[in-house]
Design a protein around this motif. Structure first.
Motif, PDB file in Angstrom:
ATOM      1  N   VAL A 131       0.863  -1.175   0.000  1.00 14.19           N
ATOM      2  CA  VAL A 131       0.000   0.000   0.000  1.00 14.19           C
ATOM      3  C   VAL A 131       0.904   1.230   0.000  1.00 14.19           C
ATOM      4  O   VAL A 131       1.799   1.347   0.837  1.00 14.19           O
ATOM      5  CB  VAL A 131      -0.929   0.034   1.225  1.00 14.19           C
ATOM      6  CG1 VAL A 131      -1.724   1.337   1.262  1.00 14.19           C
ATOM      7  CG2 VAL A 131      -1.878  -1.156   1.205  1.00 14.19           C
ATOM      8  N   VAL A 132       0.677   2.138  -0.954  1.00 16.67           N
ATOM      9  CA  VAL A 132       1.473   3.356  -1.066  1.00 16.67           C
ATOM     10  C   VAL A 132       0.556   4.556  -0.876  1.00 16.67           C
ATOM     11  O   VAL A 132      -0.410   4.734  -1.620  1.00 16.67           O
ATOM     12  CB  VAL A 132       2.170   3.458  -2.435  1.00 16.67           C
ATOM     13  CG1 VAL A 132       2.978   4.747  -2.528  1.00 16.67           C
ATOM     14  CG2 VAL A 132       3.072   2.255  -2.669  1.00 16.67           C
ATOM     15  N   LYS A 133       0.856   5.363   0.141  1.00 18.37           N
ATOM     16  CA  LYS A 133       0.068   6.567   0.389  1.00 18.37           C
ATOM     17  C   LYS A 133       0.806   7.785  -0.141  1.00 18.37           C
ATOM     18  O   LYS A 133       1.992   7.992   0.151  1.00 18.37           O
ATOM     19  CB  LYS A 133      -0.228   6.706   1.886  1.00 18.37           C
ATOM     20  CG  LYS A 133      -1.126   7.903   2.210  1.00 18.37           C
ATOM     21  CD  LYS A 133      -0.314   9.141   2.568  1.00 18.37           C
ATOM     22  CE  LYS A 133      -1.218  10.335   2.890  1.00 18.37           C
ATOM     23  NZ  LYS A 133      -0.431  11.513   3.314  1.00 18.37           N
ATOM     24  N   LEU A 173      -6.767  -4.082   6.069  1.00 16.82           N
ATOM     25  CA  LEU A 173      -7.934  -4.673   5.411  1.00 16.82           C
ATOM     26  C   LEU A 173      -7.530  -5.702   4.368  1.00 16.82           C
ATOM     27  O   LEU A 173      -8.175  -6.746   4.214  1.00 16.82           O
ATOM     28  CB  LEU A 173      -8.763  -3.558   4.763  1.00 16.82           C
ATOM     29  CG  LEU A 173     -10.187  -3.865   4.314  1.00 16.82           C
ATOM     30  CD1 LEU A 173     -11.069  -4.182   5.507  1.00 16.82           C
ATOM     31  CD2 LEU A 173     -10.757  -2.689   3.533  1.00 16.82           C
ATOM     32  N   ILE A 174      -6.466  -5.430   3.633  1.00 14.91           N
ATOM     33  CA  ILE A 174      -6.059  -6.325   2.543  1.00 14.91           C
ATOM     34  C   ILE A 174      -4.891  -7.221   2.928  1.00 14.91           C
ATOM     35  O   ILE A 174      -4.343  -7.927   2.075  1.00 14.91           O
ATOM     36  CB  ILE A 174      -5.687  -5.524   1.280  1.00 14.91           C
ATOM     37  CG1 ILE A 174      -4.437  -4.668   1.533  1.00 14.91           C
ATOM     38  CG2 ILE A 174      -6.857  -4.681   0.800  1.00 14.91           C
ATOM     39  CD1 ILE A 174      -3.849  -4.063   0.276  1.00 14.91           C
ATOM     40  N   SER A 175      -4.478  -7.185   4.202  1.00 18.61           N
ATOM     41  CA  SER A 175      -3.336  -7.982   4.682  1.00 18.61           C
ATOM     42  C   SER A 175      -2.081  -7.677   3.878  1.00 18.61           C
ATOM     43  O   SER A 175      -1.406  -8.572   3.356  1.00 18.61           O
ATOM     44  CB  SER A 175      -3.664  -9.484   4.613  1.00 18.61           C
ATOM     45  OG  SER A 175      -4.776  -9.799   5.420  1.00 18.61           O
ATOM     46  N   ALA A 176      -1.757  -6.401   3.771  1.00 24.35           N
ATOM     47  CA  ALA A 176      -0.574  -5.974   3.009  1.00 24.35           C
ATOM     48  C   ALA A 176       0.706  -6.427   3.691  1.00 24.35           C
ATOM     49  O   ALA A 176       0.760  -6.590   4.915  1.00 24.35           O
ATOM     50  CB  ALA A 176      -0.582  -4.454   2.855  1.00 24.35           C
ATOM     51  N   ASP A 177       1.741  -6.622   2.888  1.00 23.89           N
ATOM     52  CA  ASP A 177       3.063  -6.969   3.409  1.00 23.89           C
ATOM     53  C   ASP A 177       3.860  -5.736   3.786  1.00 23.89           C
ATOM     54  O   ASP A 177       4.793  -5.824   4.593  1.00 23.89           O
ATOM     55  CB  ASP A 177       3.842  -7.774   2.367  1.00 23.89           C
ATOM     56  CG  ASP A 177       3.104  -9.043   1.958  1.00 23.89           C
ATOM     57  OD1 ASP A 177       2.760  -9.831   2.850  1.00 23.89           O
ATOM     58  OD2 ASP A 177       2.858  -9.224   0.749  1.00 23.89           O
ATOM     59  N   ALA A 178       3.520  -4.598   3.196  1.00 25.18           N
ATOM     60  CA  ALA A 178       4.248  -3.356   3.498  1.00 25.18           C
ATOM     61  C   ALA A 178       3.337  -2.166   3.254  1.00 25.18           C
ATOM     62  O   ALA A 178       2.487  -2.183   2.357  1.00 25.18           O
ATOM     63  CB  ALA A 178       5.506  -3.233   2.630  1.00 25.18           C
ATOM     64  N   LEU A 179       3.525  -1.144   4.074  1.00 25.05           N
ATOM     65  CA  LEU A 179       2.824   0.133   3.928  1.00 25.05           C
ATOM     66  C   LEU A 179       3.878   1.221   3.786  1.00 25.05           C
ATOM     67  O   LEU A 179       4.747   1.358   4.645  1.00 25.05           O
ATOM     68  CB  LEU A 179       1.943   0.406   5.142  1.00 25.05           C
ATOM     69  CG  LEU A 179       1.391   1.822   5.312  1.00 25.05           C
ATOM     70  CD1 LEU A 179       0.476   2.189   4.153  1.00 25.05           C
ATOM     71  CD2 LEU A 179       0.657   1.948   6.642  1.00 25.05           C
TER      72      LEU A 179
END
Length: 229
Positions: free
Chosen positions: A18-20, A169-175
Motif C-alpha cells: 500500500v502506497v500513500k 484490510l487487505i493484509s498488506a506486506d508493506a505500507l
C-alpha cells in the motif's frame, strides 16, 4: 528483534504494498494537479508492479485538485466548502491517475471510503472484496477518503490513517507513507540541527522526538504518519 537491514529487505521485496501519496506531492495552490510529479509516482508504482508486486495507491489531493477549477486561492475552511472542492477534485484526481497509468495500458479503479465504512463489518468486507477483485483484474486500486459525504465525526482526519487501515484490510506486506521530508527527524530540520531517526521499533525510540503536523494543502505530516504506524 529483526534488525533494520532485514526489515528494509522485506519492504523491498514485499508482494502486496500500500502506497500513500500526500496532497503536497501532487497538488499545488495555483495549478491544481502537478502532472509531472504524479506521472513520476505512477512510473515508480508501475515498476514495482512489473516486478511482481500488487500495489494499492492511497491518494490524497482531492480538495487541492478541486481548488483551482473552482477559483479558490486558499484551502477552504468550512466543511461544506471542503466537500464542494472535493467533489470537483475527485474527478480531476481520478482522471489524472487514469491518464497516467493508461501509458502502461493499466486501468484505475477508484474506491472512496469513510471511517464509518471501515468500522462496519459488512461494508468493510465489501470494500475488501472490491479491492481484491480490482487487483485480480489487473486494475490499480485508487483509494481516497470520501470527503464529499464524510462529516467531522466520521472522518479519518488524514489519509495516513486510512492507508494504515487499508493495509490491514487487505493484509498488506508493506505500507509506504510517502513524504516530502526525506526522513523522520527528532526536531524540525528546517530550524537547525536535527538528527534523523532511521528506525522506530517502539515508543522508546521516540523519546524527545517532536513531529510536526501537515502543510497548507494537507492534513497529515510526520505526526500522523507515526500515529498511523
Amino acid at each position: 528483534m529483526t534488525g533494520e537491514p532485514e526489515l528494509r529487505r522485506r519492504i523491498g521485496t514485499a508482494r502486496r504494498v500500500v502506497v500513500k501519496i500526500g496532497s503536497s506531492a501532487i497538488t499545488s495552490f495555483g495549478g491544481g494537479i502537478r502532472r509531472p510529479q504524479l506521472d513520476a509516482l505512477a512510473d515508480v508504482c508501475q515498476a514495482r508492479m512489473a516486478a511482481g508486486s500488487d500495489v494499492f495507491v492511497v491518494s490524497s489531493g482531492a480538495i487541492g485538485a478541486g481548488m483551482s477549477p473552482l477559483g479558490m486561492t486558499t484551502r477552504p475552511a468550512t466543511l461544506s466548502a471542503k466537500q464542494a472542492a472535493a467533489s470537483v477534485g475527485q474527478l480531476e484526481l481520478a482522471r489524472a491517475w487514469g491518464d497516467s497509468f493508461s501509458r502502461y495500458e493499466r486501468v484505475v479503479g477508484q474506491v472512496l471510503l469513510t471511517a464509518g465504512d471501515i468500522g462496519r463489518r459488512e461494508s468493510a468486507a465489501n470494500a475488501q472484496r472490491t479491492l481484491d477483485r480490482l487487483r485480480t483484474l489487473g486494475a490499480v486500486p485508487l483509494v481516497n477518503e470520501n470527503d464529499t459525504v464524510a462529516t467531522n465525526e466520521i472522518r479519518f482526519g488524514d489519509n495516513d490513517r486510512l492507508a494504515a487501515l487499508v493495509a490491514h484490510l487487505i493484509s498488506a506486506d508493506a505500507l509506504v507513507l510517502l513524504s516530502d521530508v526525506d526522513a523522520l527527524y527528532d526536531s524540525d530540520p528546517r530550524k537547525g540541527d536535527a538528527t534523523a531517526v532511521t528506525m522506530v521499533s517502539g515508543a522508546a525510540d521516540l523519546d524527545g522526538v517532536v513531529a510536526g503536523a501537515g502543510g497548507a494543502l494537507g492534513t497529515g505530516g510526520m505526526a500522523s504518519k507515526l500515529a498511523a504506524a
